[in-house]
Design an enzyme around this catalytic site. Structure first.
Site, PDB file in Angstrom:
ATOM      1  CG  ASN A   1      -2.127   0.926   1.037  1.00  0.00           C
ATOM      2  OD1 ASN A   1      -1.994   2.019   0.501  1.00  0.00           O
ATOM      3  ND2 ASN A   1      -3.299   0.498   1.475  1.00  0.00           N
ATOM      4  CG  ASP A   2       1.112   3.217   3.628  1.00  0.00           C
ATOM      5  OD1 ASP A   2       0.116   3.788   3.178  1.00  0.00           O
ATOM      6  OD2 ASP A   2       1.133   2.650   4.735  1.00  0.00           O
ATOM      7  CB  VAL A   3       6.042   0.503  -0.167  1.00  0.00           C
ATOM      8  CG1 VAL A   3       6.363   0.380   1.305  1.00  0.00           C
ATOM      9  CG2 VAL A   3       5.273  -0.721  -0.664  1.00  0.00           C
ATOM     10  CB  VAL A   4       3.024   1.102  -4.590  1.00  0.00           C
ATOM     11  CG1 VAL A   4       4.028  -0.031  -4.659  1.00  0.00           C
ATOM     12  CG2 VAL A   4       1.735   0.651  -3.913  1.00  0.00           C
TER      13      VAL A   4
ATOM     14  CB  ALA B   1       0.700   5.692   6.060  1.00  0.00           C
TER      15      ALA B   1
END
Length: 465
Positions: free
Chosen positions: A391-394, A432
């Protein structure tokens, strides 16, 4: 005789260093773990032999208890390592790290009581404080990862005041024990305040920052063990503790860099205390922004007719234990001539290297794993980026939205691929707590469902073609 013991301790230290070096590469990680374990065996046997052959004090009186403790620990560790699921490995790392810190605190306490002095040395107090903080903080980290307490950052102004008072209390007790004395009551108070401080230090940290917390507490344990080595005049503990402390500190710095945040921000900002969208909010946002959903059959047709694929694994893959299905899909597509690569973000998952461990369990070839800097230039040339539970890493907001809490965080450039397929249970935000712009991009198609189930269906659909 003394020379032989010192040589064996040196051999153990060399094995620790070589093992740590091997751990720097997934291809050699297992060998590194075995090498370091051998070093610990050498150090332990050397210590016991030295105690048995000590001409001054004679054999230890509690040798039976020592042997029993070693046997119990060895059996418990071996059983846990084999039975704990790979998805629960972060919890195991957290609790084992806490055991190391707790041991250091107990040894420092026992040594102080054994000396029967009113004052305590700096090494004894340091081992007690840092070991206690590592122990209680690791227990809280374990509870958050296991879902026993909320993964959200639990923060309040009162908590900050209490933390400040506890810190002042620690300084006061250190001064009392180091200069004016205080005896066992003051040392017990130091132990209790340190334990409380460890709990309240980790409670305000959210689930998204657990990789950093685990590596930081790991460095704490190493420092506590090194301090214990000074207390016991044991070179093996000093060397091994220093290695763990230094490597944990460096890893913490790398994790913070990977998120473009300072350590102070991780510890005190309360990141992830609230979420911007829940399940209902996520569904409403999806409807408002016209999220494009894709069926399993359509996704399979696309995957079966491409030349290059980059798989982006995340915690959703870990929760669903989908790594074996992902490997099966990758192998199936590779037989059709598709160039398959895996993009690994430094903080994907719940501990450093979490995705590497899961994929290694599924026997994914190491030469297919690429870190962020290696793989990002390839996304523009990739036909499809398959995002599985990440999720947050992309999230492209890290590049474009200055108001986003993750702005400036290095991300995997999945949105630059020709097509993006995201496998996710729902539109809920990640750790996040913010919405992901990637889901609304015109190149993105959402395949909703459990990661393992969705990937297994993709495998069957591709096989049927």
């Amino acid at each position: 005789m003394r020379f032989a013991f010192e040589f064996l301790y040196l051999l153990a230290a060399v094995l620790f260093i070589v093992g740590l070096k091997f751990l720097s590469s997934p291809a050699h990680a297992r060998r590194g773990n075995t090498t370091a374990a051998l070093g610990m065996v050498v150090a332990t046997v050397t210590l016991l032999a030295g105690m048995m052959l000590n001409p001054e004090g004679g054999p230890p009186h509690n040798l039976g208890l020592i042997a029993a403790a070693i046997a119990i620990g060895a059996v418990a560790g071996a059983v846990a390592a084999r039975r704990v699921a790979m998805t629960d490995m972060p919890q195991m790392v957290a609790i084992l790290n806490g055991c190391g810190g707790g041991s250091a605190a107990l040894i420092s306490t026992a040594e102080f009581l054994h000396m029967s002095q009113a004052r305590a040395g700096a090494d004894t107090m340091f081992g007690c404080i840092i070991g206690s903080i590592s122990f209680s903080g690791s227990v809280v980290a374990f509870a958050k990862l296991q879902g026993l307490v909320s993964e959200k950052a639990i923060n309040s102004p009162l908590q900050k005041v209490v933390n400040a008072l506890l810190f002042i209390g620690l300084l006061g007790l250190v001064g009392m024990l180091g200069f004016s004395g205080g005896g066992a009551p003051a040392f017990y108070a130091l132990l209790g305040v340190s334990l409380a401080f460890g709990v309240l230090m980790v409670m305000p940290i959210g689930g998204a920052d657990m990789p950093v917390v685990i590596s930081l507490l790991n460095s704490f344990t190493g420092l506590a063990v090194a301090a214990t080595g000074f207390v016991l005049h044991n070179n093996a503990l000093i060397i091994s503790g220093t290695l763990v402390g230094a490597s944990g500190t460096l890893l913490t710095m790398l994790m913070c860099k990977a998120m473009n945040r300072s350590l102070a921000n991780v510890l005190f900002a309360g990141f992830g205390a609230t979420t911007t969208a829940g399940a209902a909010g996520g569904a409403a946002a999806a409807a408002a922004k016209n999220v494009r959903e894709v069926s399993v059959d359509d996704a399979a047709v696309l995957l079966a007719n491409i030349q290059s694929l980059i798989i982006v694994p995340g915690y959703g893959m870990a929760v669903a234990q989908a790594q074996h299905s992902v490997r099966e899909l990758a192998d199936l597509l590779a037989k059709k001539g598709v160039d398959v690569k895996y993009a690994i973000h430094p903080v994907a998952g719940r501990m450093p290297g979490h995705m590497n461990v899961l994929l290694a369990e599924a026997n994914v070839p190491y030469d297919q794993l690429f870190d962020l800097d290696q793989i990002n230039p390839d996304f523009e040339r990739a036909d499809v980026a398959l995002v599985i539970g990440a999720n947050d890493v992309v999230n492209p907001a890290a590049r474009s939205d200055k108001a986003s809490p993750i702005y400036g965080m290095p991300i995997l450039d999945a949105d630059k691929a020709q097509h993006v397929i995201v496998i996710k249970r729902s539109m809920n935000p990640g750790f996040a707590g913010i919405d992901n712009q990637l889901y609304y991009e015109p190149r993105t198609s959402m395949l909703f469902g459990d990661a393992k189930g969705a990937v297994s269906k993709l495998v069957e659909a591709v096989k049927a073609m």
